[in-house]
Design an enzyme around this catalytic site. Sequence first.
Site, PDB file in Angstrom:
ATOM      1  N   PRO A   9       0.825  -1.215   0.000  1.00 15.08           N
ATOM      2  CA  PRO A   9       0.000   0.000   0.000  1.00 15.08           C
ATOM      3  C   PRO A   9       0.852   1.256   0.000  1.00 15.08           C
ATOM      4  CG  PRO A   9      -0.959  -1.606   1.452  1.00 15.08           C
ATOM      5  CD  PRO A   9       0.351  -2.197   0.978  1.00 15.08           C
ATOM      6  N   CYS A  10       0.491   2.199  -0.885  1.00 17.14           N
ATOM      7  CA  CYS A  10       1.406   3.294  -1.199  1.00 17.14           C
ATOM      8  C   CYS A  10       1.077   4.592  -0.497  1.00 17.14           C
ATOM      9  CB  CYS A  10       1.415   3.524  -2.706  1.00 17.14           C
ATOM     10  SG  CYS A  10      -0.229   3.859  -3.381  1.00 17.14           S
ATOM     11  N   GLN A  11       0.118   4.602   0.424  1.00 17.54           N
ATOM     12  CA  GLN A  11      -0.235   5.866   1.057  1.00 17.54           C
ATOM     13  C   GLN A  11       0.978   6.551   1.673  1.00 17.54           C
ATOM     14  OE1 GLN A  11      -1.795   2.993   1.407  1.00 17.54           O
ATOM     15  NE2 GLN A  11      -3.979   3.234   1.809  1.00 17.54           N
TER      16      GLN A  11
END
Length: 435
Positions: free
Chosen positions: A130-132
């Site tokens: 996940p790239c948040q």
Amino acid sequence: MTKVEKSILEESEKISEARKAIKARKRIIDNSDIIPEELDYKDWKDNKFEFPNNTIRIGTVFSGIGAIEHAFQRLKLRHKIIFAGDIDTNCKKSYFANYKISEENWFTDIRDFDASKYKGKVDFIVGGAPCQAFSMVGKRLGFDDARGTLFYEFARIVKETAPKVFLFENVKGLLNHDGGRTWRVIHDIFDELGYDVHFRVLNSRDYGIPQNRERIFCLGFKNKTEFRFPAPIELEYIMYDFLEDYVDTKYFLREKGIKFVTSQKNREKSYTQVNGDIALCQKRNQQFNWHGDFVYHPVAEGEDFEESFDEFIFDVKDVDEKYYLSEKVARYVLAGGTKNFRTSVETDLDVARPLLQTMHKMHRAGVDNYVTHKGRIRKLTPRECLRLMGFKDSFKIVVSDTSMYQQSGNSIVVDVLIAILKQMDITRYGTKDEN
């Protein structure tokens, strides 16, 4: 007793230890630049697979709706899904509806997933944490954010399974986060695992899909490999080619949404776009805001609006919204006048009334010229979002619109994966003994 799913934001001793280890690594790594892989300008589109009868055994993490799996389907390559998983239960519904996998080979939380039993049984690992934590529009806390340490879990899966090749995908901002040190850590870990690492930022608009979606793609080969990423190809389609012919009225905007979408400020800053040739980058939450791509449907001659639809008069592409009359002004301008003064309320005249220098002040239908552009603005449908991510209509939608928007916005563009698979000839890494 039903097991309670853990939040992806949940803190744990394991995450804390991983974060400490990564911070320690940051302090000792070489800060010299890492050079992205060059492009190969030979035409990859017609590349033939050398071993088309080989079966590629794939494992995916943060699997979502299975972009790499769909790429194999589109290429009609023999493949077997060894394992996959995602913490989102709705992703599981979509995945099981579209791919063959047993319950025992699906995991929910990667932090609980022991992949060591699959060692030597997987040829190709694909995923993107996940790239948040790395996104340019997020807080950019990187490894200081608990979600950032999920990359460490991806690396662990690679170590435990020892695939012949892996593909790691993430947002472009990962490259320059923390002055490049975050990417240096990631690159260093892959290198330490014994892989020959190649990476580059690719834009989906360069590989057949009219969407501006830039992502970093990182390939790791178990053996030293001469590899260059596929070069861009000419874009043959525009966003309009991906639209559905018939759309439910629930996707059309009302007046408030229309005014936001068509405002000059939002269009100039590329927050919104109507009838664009190249789509803006899809977001997982685009159903819940008015940023993104929209479609304008002019009304055909003789076509009537549904009674329940609150029509709005506008032209969204060529004329700034400041030239459109508000509802209040329109009622005044198009009124027939008073008992002492009557005026024509005709619009869309074949022959214009005389043009006057004071027209910008007059605002009376009897002396001004008014034109109407009846039409409707709508957002993209879930199916159109899937198409703009490279998913063919064979992909079954089994979840709500809300979930489908999220899942498509989180996915990898399938056509970029296809270009990479052709360029590297994925069949070289398959096996002969699988059916």
